[in-house]
Write a protein that holds these residues in place. Structure first.
Motif, PDB file in Angstrom:
ATOM      1  N   GLY A  13       0.813  -1.204   0.000  1.00 24.46           N
ATOM      2  CA  GLY A  13       0.000   0.000   0.000  1.00 24.46           C
ATOM      3  C   GLY A  13       0.847   1.254   0.000  1.00 24.46           C
ATOM      4  N   ASN A  14       1.763   1.333   0.948  1.00 20.11           N
ATOM      5  CA  ASN A  14       2.603   2.521   1.110  1.00 20.11           C
ATOM      6  C   ASN A  14       3.905   2.337   0.346  1.00 20.11           C
ATOM      7  OD1 ASN A  14       4.367   4.549   2.139  1.00 20.11           O
ATOM      8  ND2 ASN A  14       3.082   4.720   3.959  1.00 20.11           N
ATOM      9  N   LEU A  15       4.138   3.174  -0.651  1.00 15.64           N
ATOM     10  CA  LEU A  15       5.341   3.038  -1.465  1.00 15.64           C
ATOM     11  C   LEU A  15       6.619   3.237  -0.654  1.00 15.64           C
ATOM     12  CD1 LEU A  15       4.310   4.873  -4.766  1.00 15.64           C
ATOM     13  CD2 LEU A  15       4.511   2.412  -4.362  1.00 15.64           C
ATOM     14  N   GLY A  16       6.503   3.885   0.501  1.00 18.28           N
ATOM     15  CA  GLY A  16       7.662   4.079   1.355  1.00 18.28           C
ATOM     16  C   GLY A  16       8.211   2.791   1.934  1.00 18.28           C
ATOM     17  N   ASP A  17       7.455   1.691   1.807  1.00 17.35           N
ATOM     18  CA  ASP A  17       7.907   0.405   2.336  1.00 17.35           C
ATOM     19  C   ASP A  17       8.780  -0.359   1.343  1.00 17.35           C
ATOM     20  OD1 ASP A  17       6.594   0.789   4.746  1.00 17.35           O
ATOM     21  OD2 ASP A  17       4.732  -0.086   4.018  1.00 17.35           O
ATOM     22  N   MET A  18       9.012   0.193   0.179  1.00 17.18           N
ATOM     23  CA  MET A  18       9.929  -0.428  -0.779  1.00 17.18           C
ATOM     24  C   MET A  18      11.344  -0.290  -0.234  1.00 17.18           C
ATOM     25  SD  MET A  18       9.687  -1.930  -3.761  1.00 17.18           S
ATOM     26  CE  MET A  18      10.591  -2.301  -5.279  1.00 17.18           C
ATOM     27  N   THR A  19      12.112  -1.379  -0.201  1.00 16.30           N
ATOM     28  CA  THR A  19      13.451  -1.315   0.372  1.00 16.30           C
ATOM     29  C   THR A  19      14.473  -0.839  -0.664  1.00 16.30           C
ATOM     30  OG1 THR A  19      14.090  -3.592  -0.207  1.00 16.30           O
ATOM     31  CG2 THR A  19      12.868  -3.268   1.861  1.00 16.30           C
ATOM     32  N   TYR A  20      15.574  -0.287  -0.167  1.00 17.92           N
ATOM     33  CA  TYR A  20      16.657   0.137  -1.046  1.00 17.92           C
ATOM     34  C   TYR A  20      17.159  -1.038  -1.882  1.00 17.92           C
ATOM     35  CZ  TYR A  20      17.009   4.444   1.733  1.00 17.92           C
ATOM     36  OH  TYR A  20      16.754   5.641   2.353  1.00 17.92           O
ATOM     37  N   ARG A  21      17.262  -2.184  -1.234  1.00 12.03           N
ATOM     38  CA  ARG A  21      17.786  -3.355  -1.945  1.00 12.03           C
ATOM     39  C   ARG A  21      16.836  -3.788  -3.060  1.00 12.03           C
ATOM     40  NH1 ARG A  21      18.600  -9.473   0.393  1.00 12.03           N
ATOM     41  NH2 ARG A  21      19.781 -10.290  -1.372  1.00 12.03           N
ATOM     42  N   SER A  22      15.534  -3.743  -2.789  1.00 12.02           N
ATOM     43  CA  SER A  22      14.575  -4.139  -3.821  1.00 12.02           C
ATOM     44  C   SER A  22      14.679  -3.235  -5.042  1.00 12.02           C
ATOM     45  CB  SER A  22      13.152  -4.102  -3.258  1.00 12.02           C
ATOM     46  OG  SER A  22      12.969  -5.107  -2.281  1.00 12.02           O
ATOM     47  N   VAL A  23      14.798  -1.934  -4.802  1.00 13.56           N
ATOM     48  CA  VAL A  23      14.948  -0.997  -5.913  1.00 13.56           C
ATOM     49  C   VAL A  23      16.224  -1.298  -6.688  1.00 13.56           C
ATOM     50  CG1 VAL A  23      15.321   1.428  -6.530  1.00 13.56           C
ATOM     51  CG2 VAL A  23      13.612   0.817  -4.800  1.00 13.56           C
ATOM     52  N   ALA A  24      17.317  -1.531  -5.974  1.00 12.87           N
ATOM     53  CA  ALA A  24      18.597  -1.809  -6.633  1.00 12.87           C
ATOM     54  C   ALA A  24      18.531  -3.075  -7.477  1.00 12.87           C
ATOM     55  CB  ALA A  24      19.702  -1.927  -5.582  1.00 12.87           C
ATOM     56  N   VAL A  25      17.892  -4.120  -6.939  1.00  7.35           N
ATOM     57  CA  VAL A  25      17.797  -5.376  -7.685  1.00  7.35           C
ATOM     58  C   VAL A  25      16.946  -5.194  -8.936  1.00  7.35           C
ATOM     59  CG1 VAL A  25      16.806  -7.701  -7.628  1.00  7.35           C
ATOM     60  CG2 VAL A  25      18.250  -6.922  -5.754  1.00  7.35           C
ATOM     61  N   LEU A  26      15.827  -4.488  -8.815  1.00  7.97           N
ATOM     62  CA  LEU A  26      14.973  -4.283  -9.985  1.00  7.97           C
ATOM     63  C   LEU A  26      15.683  -3.466 -11.060  1.00  7.97           C
ATOM     64  CD1 LEU A  26      11.454  -3.656  -8.392  1.00  7.97           C
ATOM     65  CD2 LEU A  26      12.366  -5.753  -9.404  1.00  7.97           C
ATOM     66  N   LYS A  27      16.610  -2.626 -10.649  1.00 15.60           N
ATOM     67  CA  LYS A  27      17.373  -1.843 -11.629  1.00 15.60           C
ATOM     68  C   LYS A  27      18.459  -2.675 -12.305  1.00 15.60           C
ATOM     69  CE  LYS A  27      16.722   2.843  -9.791  1.00 15.60           C
ATOM     70  NZ  LYS A  27      17.379   4.050  -9.227  1.00 15.60           N
ATOM     71  N   GLN A  28      19.001  -3.655 -11.589  1.00 15.78           N
ATOM     72  CA  GLN A  28      20.165  -4.373 -12.123  1.00 15.78           C
ATOM     73  C   GLN A  28      19.809  -5.607 -12.941  1.00 15.78           C
ATOM     74  OE1 GLN A  28      22.071  -5.410  -8.358  1.00 15.78           O
ATOM     75  NE2 GLN A  28      21.660  -7.570  -8.695  1.00 15.78           N
ATOM     76  N   VAL A  29      18.620  -6.204 -12.724  1.00 14.58           N
ATOM     77  CA  VAL A  29      18.261  -7.410 -13.483  1.00 14.58           C
ATOM     78  C   VAL A  29      17.932  -7.022 -14.921  1.00 14.58           C
ATOM     79  CG1 VAL A  29      17.422  -8.648 -11.455  1.00 14.58           C
ATOM     80  CG2 VAL A  29      15.819  -7.253 -12.797  1.00 14.58           C
ATOM     81  N   SER A  30      17.926  -8.022 -15.788  1.00 13.70           N
ATOM     82  CA  SER A  30      17.662  -7.742 -17.205  1.00 13.70           C
ATOM     83  C   SER A  30      16.183  -7.768 -17.543  1.00 13.70           C
ATOM     84  CB  SER A  30      18.406  -8.761 -18.083  1.00 13.70           C
ATOM     85  OG  SER A  30      17.932 -10.078 -17.813  1.00 13.70           O
ATOM     86  N   LEU A  31      15.365  -8.409 -16.683  1.00 13.77           N
ATOM     87  CA  LEU A  31      13.942  -8.526 -16.975  1.00 13.77           C
ATOM     88  C   LEU A  31      13.175  -8.734 -15.675  1.00 13.77           C
ATOM     89  CD1 LEU A  31      11.841  -8.755 -19.345  1.00 13.77           C
ATOM     90  CD2 LEU A  31      12.158 -11.241 -19.177  1.00 13.77           C
ATOM     91  N   ILE A  32      11.970  -8.159 -15.609  1.00 16.18           N
ATOM     92  CA  ILE A  32      11.097  -8.324 -14.446  1.00 16.18           C
ATOM     93  C   ILE A  32       9.853  -9.094 -14.867  1.00 16.18           C
ATOM     94  CG2 ILE A  32       9.686  -7.154 -12.708  1.00 16.18           C
ATOM     95  CD1 ILE A  32      11.583  -4.721 -13.043  1.00 16.18           C
ATOM     96  N   ALA A  33       9.606 -10.230 -14.236  1.00 12.65           N
ATOM     97  CA  ALA A  33       8.379 -11.009 -14.473  1.00 12.65           C
ATOM     98  C   ALA A  33       7.335 -10.514 -13.484  1.00 12.65           C
ATOM     99  CB  ALA A  33       8.646 -12.496 -14.281  1.00 12.65           C
ATOM    100  N   ALA A  34       6.287  -9.883 -14.005  1.00  8.59           N
ATOM    101  CA  ALA A  34       5.317  -9.195 -13.156  1.00  8.59           C
ATOM    102  C   ALA A  34       3.922  -9.795 -13.310  1.00  8.59           C
ATOM    103  CB  ALA A  34       5.277  -7.706 -13.504  1.00  8.59           C
ATOM    104  N   GLU A  35       3.212  -9.869 -12.188  1.00  6.17           N
ATOM    105  CA  GLU A  35       1.847 -10.402 -12.207  1.00  6.17           C
ATOM    106  C   GLU A  35       0.940  -9.533 -13.073  1.00  6.17           C
ATOM    107  OE1 GLU A  35      -1.691 -11.700  -9.051  1.00  6.17           O
ATOM    108  OE2 GLU A  35       0.077 -10.617  -8.341  1.00  6.17           O
ATOM    109  N   ASP A  36       1.068  -8.221 -12.947  1.00  5.17           N
ATOM    110  CA  ASP A  36       0.300  -7.271 -13.756  1.00  5.17           C
ATOM    111  C   ASP A  36       1.264  -6.160 -14.169  1.00  5.17           C
ATOM    112  OD1 ASP A  36      -1.277  -5.197 -14.765  1.00  5.17           O
ATOM    113  OD2 ASP A  36      -2.960  -5.673 -13.457  1.00  5.17           O
ATOM    114  N   THR A  37       1.676  -6.169 -15.427  1.00  7.30           N
ATOM    115  CA  THR A  37       2.706  -5.221 -15.865  1.00  7.30           C
ATOM    116  C   THR A  37       2.237  -3.773 -15.754  1.00  7.30           C
ATOM    117  OG1 THR A  37       1.956  -5.521 -18.162  1.00  7.30           O
ATOM    118  CG2 THR A  37       3.808  -6.879 -17.420  1.00  7.30           C
ATOM    119  N   ARG A  38       0.947  -3.535 -15.921  1.00  8.36           N
ATOM    120  CA  ARG A  38       0.437  -2.165 -15.811  1.00  8.36           C
ATOM    121  C   ARG A  38       0.551  -1.658 -14.373  1.00  8.36           C
ATOM    122  NH1 ARG A  38      -5.337  -3.504 -18.204  1.00  8.36           N
ATOM    123  NH2 ARG A  38      -4.880  -5.212 -16.741  1.00  8.36           N
TER     124      ARG A  38
END
Length: 295
Positions: A24-49
């Protein structure tokens, strides 16, 4: 048996990262999660939108591919091929932890079979967030998730759970909440301590605490039955029912501890729970169970 060293330089494939997203609260996204999503080549998402809104907020430009319950059989071979070729991938659900009432488990199992490292990241989870503020005993607990929508199967499931001493955790949608609580009152009894937790981490976060019957009354009469709910229900303080334990109306301390051990608890944890449910000191239960002199 298989042993995984998640970050070994000898790994010959890419890595699948399981990345939790805010509930719910975007402030709960961790620094590590952001870093990993930036470094991987592809994100498999339940709902891309839905995930794209998150990526835009954190300025993440990694491409996505849809991965949901209706296309797992098609997507898994494609994702495994990329991982085998050495690409790092991330998998996310719409909110919270992948695989917990969301897609992901099948991909994890395919990676394990192919000896591809699977690395989980810690983060937001609705069940534990609700549990620790529910007022219901937080341990041990039994996570069930969503009950079946069919009333008959709901009753069968609740009947199988009614003797469990652990606190029970369920997820429920607002439009089914009252019907599900009615089933719980019928099968588990209206006096169980319980808590409704809605809109967790959001502006209108709310906890409604009481008995199952009082929560059913609230859900029937309130105009605030909106948002996704976590339902926490206290366990059975008396352990297995009389039908399961013969004519004895209440288990002895020793039998109660043994019953809990049979469910998989360690002896010390079982002693702790019996002390909690019977409102005794842990040391007293320990001495009774081990037949020690209490003088």
């Amino acid at each position: 048996m298989q042993s995984q060293l998640s970050f070994s330089a000898q790994n010959q494939t890419g890595t699948l990262f399981l990345v939790p997203t805010p509930i719910g609260n975007l402030g709960d996204m961790t620094y590590r999660s952001v870093a990993v999503l930036k470094q991987v080549s592809l994100i498999a998402a339940e709902d891309t939108r839905n995930t794209q809104k998150l990526l835009n907020h954190f300025e993440i430009e990694t491409p996505q591919i849809s991965f949901h319950e209706h296309n797992t059989q098609e997507r898994i071979p494609q994702l495994i091929a990329k991982l085998v070729a050495g690409e790092d991938l991330a998998q996310v659900s719409d909110a919270g932890m992948p695989s917990i009432s969301d897609p992901g488990h099948e991909l994890v199992m395919a990676c394990i079979e192919a000896q591809i490292p699977v690395v989980p990241l810690p983060g937001a989870n609705a069940a534990l967030t609700a549990l620790i503020a529910s007022g219901v005993s937080p341990q041990p607990f039994y996570f069930y998730g969503f009950l079946d929508r069919k009333p008959k199967l709901q009753r069968e499931t609740l009947s199988a759970l009614k003797d469990r001493p652990e606190s029970l955790i369920f997820y429920e949608a607002p439009h089914r909440l009252a019907k599900t609580l009615t089933q719980m009152v019928t099968v588990l009894g209206g006096q169980r301590p319980a808590s409704l937790c809605r809109e967790l981490t959001k502006k209108h976060e709310q906890f409604v605490r009481g008995t199952l019957q009082s929560l059913l009354d609230w859900a029937t009469e309130s105009d605030q039955v909106r948002g996704e709910f976590v339902v926490i229900v206290g366990g059975n303080p008396d352990g297995p029912s009389d039908q399961a334990t013969g004519d004895q109306p209440e288990l002895s301390i020793e039998d109660f501890v043994n019953q809990l051990i049979e469910t998989g608890l360690k002896p010390n944890d079982a002693i702790k729970q019996v002390a909690h449910y019977r409102q005794l000191k842990k040391q007293a239960v320990y001495q009774i169970y081990h037949h020690l002199d209490q003088n």
